[in-house]
Design a protein around this motif. Structure first.
Motif, short mmCIF file in Angstrom:
data_model
loop_
_atom_site.label_atom_id
_atom_site.label_comp_id
_atom_site.label_asym_id
_atom_site.label_seq_id
_atom_site.Cartn_x
_atom_site.Cartn_y
_atom_site.Cartn_z
N TRP A 168 2.83 -1.20 6.83
CA TRP A 168 2.64 -1.83 5.51
C TRP A 168 3.97 -2.30 4.94
O TRP A 168 4.09 -3.42 4.45
N ARG A 169 4.97 -1.44 5.01
CA ARG A 169 6.28 -1.80 4.45
C ARG A 169 6.89 -3.00 5.17
O ARG A 169 7.66 -3.76 4.58
N HIS A 194 -4.47 -3.19 6.83
CA HIS A 194 -3.92 -1.89 6.42
C HIS A 194 -4.96 -1.07 5.65
O HIS A 194 -4.72 -0.67 4.50
N LEU A 223 -4.22 3.74 -2.01
CA LEU A 223 -3.14 3.23 -2.86
C LEU A 223 -3.57 3.27 -4.33
O LEU A 223 -4.38 2.45 -4.78
N PRO A 227 3.07 9.41 1.48
CA PRO A 227 2.19 8.25 1.60
C PRO A 227 1.28 8.35 2.81
O PRO A 227 1.53 9.14 3.73
N ASP A 245 -8.13 10.33 3.68
CA ASP A 245 -6.93 10.60 4.47
C ASP A 245 -7.32 11.56 5.58
O ASP A 245 -7.67 12.72 5.31
N THR A 273 1.87 3.56 6.65
CA THR A 273 2.80 3.08 5.63
C THR A 273 3.96 2.28 6.24
O THR A 273 4.41 1.29 5.64
N VAL A 286 -3.85 2.40 4.07
CA VAL A 286 -2.92 2.30 2.95
C VAL A 286 -3.65 1.80 1.71
O VAL A 286 -3.58 2.42 0.63
N ASP A 343 5.80 -0.33 -2.23
CA ASP A 343 6.00 0.85 -1.41
C ASP A 343 5.08 1.98 -1.90
O ASP A 343 5.18 2.39 -3.05
N PRO A 344 4.18 2.48 -1.05
CA PRO A 344 3.27 3.55 -1.49
C PRO A 344 3.98 4.81 -1.96
O PRO A 344 3.42 5.58 -2.73
N ALA A 345 5.22 5.00 -1.52
CA ALA A 345 5.95 6.22 -1.88
C ALA A 345 6.67 6.10 -3.22
O ALA A 345 6.94 7.11 -3.87
#
Length: 347
Positions: A43-44, A83, A90, A36, A128, A40, A86, A55-57
């Motif tokens: 974000w979580r 964020h 996403l 991710p 990224d 992250t 993210v 969850d991005p993962a």
């Protein structure tokens, strides 16, 4: 024993050709960017209207799309502000929201080499900054277009080189612009420099390590397009990018997969890709990729030539293509054929 010896000789030749004059420069070995995006963890730890954030993962792009569909405008904007890296990466998040988030993220890096990506007319669907940087840029409107194409580039491409205009129609963004123009603007085209590509000629270009990591990212990217209602894409895969597409083929919903200037797709035949997509292949008469032996041994080499009759791909005319990156040059047979594939008119 004699057959084994011939295989070893052929593999050694492949290593020599792919290595070229640069040799096996260990300093050029790349570490694949995976997992991710940055930010992250924060974000979580956050919520939106009291709800945990996907969850991005682990959340699927369709789960992400459903989450954003349940938020009001203010909640969405707050997530973009808090964020941006993210939200901008996403898969399944609204396209327009990702453009806005990535404009913020690019500006926040403060790096001059990325500054042009933040221009108001750029539609950056992913950004990224890790490693050499990755980016996906959209030309057109993927949510409203009847057709969508994705350019998957090969070696030496990253967030700073993907739109190098010194050689028009050759880099990922140049190929995307050329293809969109050839379709009369009827197809949205995405330049997807969304994986860590090899640098130069060396071991990274000859093995599948970076392609395997890229295939995972490409499959998730196409799932993200599906989650926001975009049409199933046609994938145009150049050089090492065709290795990525070959490994991702069975995990995407692509309508067509086009390999051009390909060293191989890590499959013996088009059927072995295990995809419902139509598989196409092109190679120009002066493309140096023809000098790379199509072998696969001990992880080195990418296998069968996709343009060979035995592979079973549909052939794309390319007799007037010059060099390794001339397939999107206006007026070429290959670009006309690519446009027909992109618009669903090729048979």
């Amino acid at each position: 024993m004699r057959r084994f010896g011939r295989t070893m000789v052929t593999t050694a030749l492949a290593v020599a050709v792919v290595g070229g004059t640069a040799g096996w420069a260990s300093g050029d070995s790349q570490t694949a960017v995976t997992g991710p995006p940055p930010g992250t963890a924060a974000w979580r730890a956050d919520t939106a209207s009291g709800r945990p954030l996907p969850d991005p993962a682990t959340a699927s792009p369709h789960e992400v799309a459903r989450f954003f569909a349940g938020l009001d405008h203010a909640a969405r904007r707050e997530l973009v502000r808090s964020h941006p890296l993210v939200v901008g990466n996403l898969e399944g998040a609204p396209v327009g929201l990702r453009y806005e988030a990535n404009r913020i993220a690019v500006t926040a890096t403060g790096e001059a080499r990325y500054a042009s990506l933040a221009a108001p007319d750029r539609q950056i669907l992913a950004f990224d900054p890790r490693g050499r940087g990755q980016v996906a840029e959209v030309f057109g409107d993927p949510e409203r277009a009847e057709h969508v194409s994705v350019i998957v580039p090969g070696s030496d491409n990253d967030a700073t080189t993907h739109d190098a205009r010194r050689k028009p129609h050759t880099g990922p963004a140049g190929m995307a612009r050329s293809l969109r123009s050839a379709t009369g603007g009827s197809s949205a085209v995405i330049a997807w420099t969304g994986y860590t590509t090899p640098v130069g000629v060396g071991l990274d270009a000859a093995d599948g390590r970076l392609a395997e990591a890229g295939a995972t990212r490409l499959a998730r990217f196409t799932a993200g397009l599906d989650a926001v209602g975009a049409p199933d894409p046609a994938l145009f895969c150049h050089s090492y990018g065709s290795v990525v597409c070959g490994l991702a083929a069975r995990y995407t919903d692509a309508t067509d997969i086009v390999a051009y200037g390909s060293p191989g797709m890590r499959a013996d035949t088009a059927a072995a890709l295990r995809t419902g997509a139509r598989v196409w292949a092109a190679r120009g008469p002066s493309d140096w990729i023809a000098d790379v032996p199509n072998v696969a041994f001990a992880g080195i080499g990418h296998g069968a030539d996709p343009t060979s009759a035995a592979f079973g791909a549909r052939r794309v005319p390319a007799a007037d293509v010059r060099g390794h990156a001339g397939y999107f040059t206006p007026g070429t047979q290959s670009l006309a054929a690519f446009a027909a594939i992109a618009t669903g008119d090729a048979r």
